[in-house]
Design a protein around this motif. Structure first.
Motif, PDB file in Angstrom:
ATOM      1  N   GLY A 217      30.816  59.928  58.579  1.00 50.02           N
ATOM      2  CA  GLY A 217      31.403  59.308  59.574  1.00 50.02           C
ATOM      3  C   GLY A 217      32.973  59.911  59.635  1.00 50.02           C
TER       4      GLY A 217
ATOM      5  N   GLN B 225      39.091  49.439  60.702  1.00 46.35           N
ATOM      6  CA  GLN B 225      37.783  50.303  60.258  1.00 46.35           C
ATOM      7  C   GLN B 225      37.307  49.878  58.830  1.00 46.35           C
ATOM      8  OE1 GLN B 225      38.301  54.443  59.404  1.00 46.35           O
ATOM      9  NE2 GLN B 225      36.352  55.058  60.634  1.00 46.35           N
TER      10      GLN B 225
ATOM     11  N   VAL C 237      34.981  50.313  55.669  1.00 48.40           N
ATOM     12  CA  VAL C 237      34.430  51.465  55.098  1.00 48.40           C
ATOM     13  C   VAL C 237      33.295  51.080  53.948  1.00 48.40           C
ATOM     14  CG1 VAL C 237      35.237  53.335  53.598  1.00 48.40           C
ATOM     15  CG2 VAL C 237      36.549  52.806  55.755  1.00 48.40           C
ATOM     16  N   SER C 238      32.532  51.636  53.742  1.00 50.94           N
ATOM     17  CA  SER C 238      31.541  51.304  52.463  1.00 50.94           C
ATOM     18  C   SER C 238      31.676  52.512  51.511  1.00 50.94           C
ATOM     19  CB  SER C 238      29.846  51.304  53.009  1.00 50.94           C
ATOM     20  OG  SER C 238      29.882  50.445  54.071  1.00 50.94           O
TER      21      SER C 238
ATOM     22  N   HIS D 196      31.267  55.795  53.480  1.00 46.89           N
ATOM     23  CA  HIS D 196      30.755  55.784  54.797  1.00 46.89           C
ATOM     24  C   HIS D 196      31.922  55.044  55.725  1.00 46.89           C
ATOM     25  CE1 HIS D 196      26.363  56.102  53.831  1.00 46.89           C
ATOM     26  NE2 HIS D 196      26.930  55.890  52.640  1.00 46.89           N
ATOM     27  N   TYR D 197      32.215  55.698  56.839  1.00 49.07           N
ATOM     28  CA  TYR D 197      33.325  55.201  57.638  1.00 49.07           C
ATOM     29  C   TYR D 197      32.811  54.935  58.901  1.00 49.07           C
ATOM     30  CZ  TYR D 197      36.776  57.611  54.879  1.00 49.07           C
ATOM     31  OH  TYR D 197      37.665  57.922  53.867  1.00 49.07           O
ATOM     32  N   HIS D 198      32.786  53.483  59.249  1.00 48.84           N
ATOM     33  CA  HIS D 198      32.181  52.841  60.302  1.00 48.84           C
ATOM     34  C   HIS D 198      33.045  53.073  61.319  1.00 48.84           C
ATOM     35  CE1 HIS D 198      28.793  51.451  57.603  1.00 48.84           C
ATOM     36  NE2 HIS D 198      29.913  50.937  56.778  1.00 48.84           N
ATOM     37  N   ASP D 199      32.543  52.848  62.717  1.00 47.35           N
ATOM     38  CA  ASP D 199      33.517  52.758  63.898  1.00 47.35           C
ATOM     39  C   ASP D 199      34.663  51.696  63.844  1.00 47.35           C
ATOM     40  OD1 ASP D 199      31.790  54.735  65.037  1.00 47.35           O
ATOM     41  OD2 ASP D 199      30.579  53.481  66.072  1.00 47.35           O
TER      42      ASP D 199
ATOM     43  N   HIS E  26      31.916  40.764  61.262  1.00 50.41           N
ATOM     44  CA  HIS E  26      31.438  42.078  61.726  1.00 50.41           C
ATOM     45  C   HIS E  26      31.707  43.244  60.620  1.00 50.41           C
ATOM     46  CE1 HIS E  26      31.182  45.474  64.367  1.00 50.41           C
ATOM     47  NE2 HIS E  26      32.214  45.834  63.754  1.00 50.41           N
ATOM     48  N   CYS E  27      32.752  43.061  59.881  1.00 48.18           N
ATOM     49  CA  CYS E  27      33.157  44.254  58.986  1.00 48.18           C
ATOM     50  C   CYS E  27      32.421  43.955  57.800  1.00 48.18           C
ATOM     51  CB  CYS E  27      34.683  44.005  58.594  1.00 48.18           C
ATOM     52  SG  CYS E  27      35.871  44.293  60.032  1.00 48.18           S
TER      53      CYS E  27
ATOM     54  N   ALA F 286      28.904  45.364  58.387  1.00 47.67           N
ATOM     55  CA  ALA F 286      29.142  46.827  58.556  1.00 47.67           C
ATOM     56  C   ALA F 286      28.996  47.501  57.273  1.00 47.67           C
ATOM     57  CB  ALA F 286      30.219  47.292  59.274  1.00 47.67           C
ATOM     58  N   VAL F 287      29.942  47.063  56.083  1.00 50.49           N
ATOM     59  CA  VAL F 287      30.101  47.411  54.746  1.00 50.49           C
ATOM     60  C   VAL F 287      29.009  47.310  54.146  1.00 50.49           C
ATOM     61  CG1 VAL F 287      31.563  46.940  52.935  1.00 50.49           C
ATOM     62  CG2 VAL F 287      32.735  47.194  54.980  1.00 50.49           C
TER      63      VAL F 287
END
Length: 289
Positions: A88, A203, A205-206, A247-250, A266-267, A270-271
């Motif tokens: 990402g 943003q 991030v995982s 992992h960088y998410h939108d 939401h965050c 995603a993570v």
């Protein structure tokens, strides 16, 4: 070498990973710890030397010293032998980054791809050694106290105006690296304050740790009442290392969410995605073996 741990530290009561260091591992640990110490020391000295000049020329925007921190973290992971890969696109410009928290290694892992400033609980400021390093690298210290909420929002606004990216761990504690705990929504409340909400981006991030072959899947996790010393030694002495994926998410705009709970949900989702995917792949791989 025991680091103070919060009474709120997560612990599922499971048996801890085997941190035994083999005879060859002791040799490897010695060969790693010396250059690691040298790199950390050079980085700290370079930062302390550059800070006055940096402040004189650029005020508090700190255009140089975060790059020193980043290079030190890249070198530290190389010395440890831990491979890393970013997926990402890291957010450009100021904003907040929220990530899962698994280990003391997160400091190196999250700083390596992109310049960041950590947001940490106020107690860390007084921890021996670690507190000094945190202050030198521009960490933002906060207290979970409603009476200080306004001051903290002011500090976030000030740091963002300087172009800083602030990193938060919304779980509030570290885990065994195999899960993501529910995000504490109170952290996100500051993002909705007047003067931040309209222009604030976040943003998710995982951070996914993949243990060395033959070791416990939770090898890199550091949680609960685990002491730092034995875990640090085990990582230093791992003859064969694993790797980590970032992992960088939108990025999302705070103003697009009705409240802090929706933004946190939401965050969190995603993570959690890449962490669960890695866990499923490991489970399938173990079954196939």
């Amino acid at each position: 070498m025991n680091e103070p741990r919060s009474a709120a530290s997560w612990d599922d009561g499971s048996e801890r990973p085997d941190l035994h260091v083999s005879a060859p591992g002791w040799v490897v640990a010695v060969l790693r710890v010396i250059p690691l110490f040298v790199v950390l020391a050079i980085g700290l000295v370079a930062t302390l030397v550059m800070l006055p000049l940096e402040r004189l020329v650029a005020g508090e925007s700190r255009p140089i010293t975060p790059t020193i921190t980043r290079l030190v973290c890249i070198a530290a992971l190389a010395i440890l032998g831990i491979g890393w890969r970013a997926k990402g696109v890291p957010m450009r410009g100021p904003g907040a980054v929220v990530a899962n928290h698994s280990s003391w290694l997160d400091i190196f892992v999250l700083n390596a791809p992109k310049r960041l400033y950590f947001v940490s609980k106020a107690e860390v400021r007084d921890w021996p050694g670690i507190g000094w390093l945190a202050r030198a690298t521009g960490t933002v210290f906060i207290r979970r106290d409603r009476r200080e909420a306004a001051a903290q929002v002011g500090e976030f606004r000030r740091r963002l105006s300087l172009g800083h990216r602030l990193l938060f761990f919304p779980e509030g504690t570290s885990t065994d690296s195999r899960r993501v705990l529910p995000f504490k929504t109170t952290l996100f409340a500051a993002f909705f304050a007047d003067g931040l909400r309209q222009n604030m981006w976040v943003q998710p991030v995982s951070v996914v740790y993949l243990a060395p072959r033959g070791r416990d899947d939770r090898f890199y996790g550091w949680w609960g009442d685990m002491d730092l010393g034995p875990h640090l030694l085990a990582v230093l002495g791992a003859v064969r290392q694993g790797r980590v994926e970032i992992h960088y998410h939108d990025p999302v705009r705070v103003a697009d969410f009705a409240d802090r709970k929706m933004l946190a949900a939401h965050c969190e989702a995603a993570v959690r995605g890449p962490v669960l995917s890695a866990l499923v792949q490991e489970t399938v791989g173990s079954g196939g073996a």
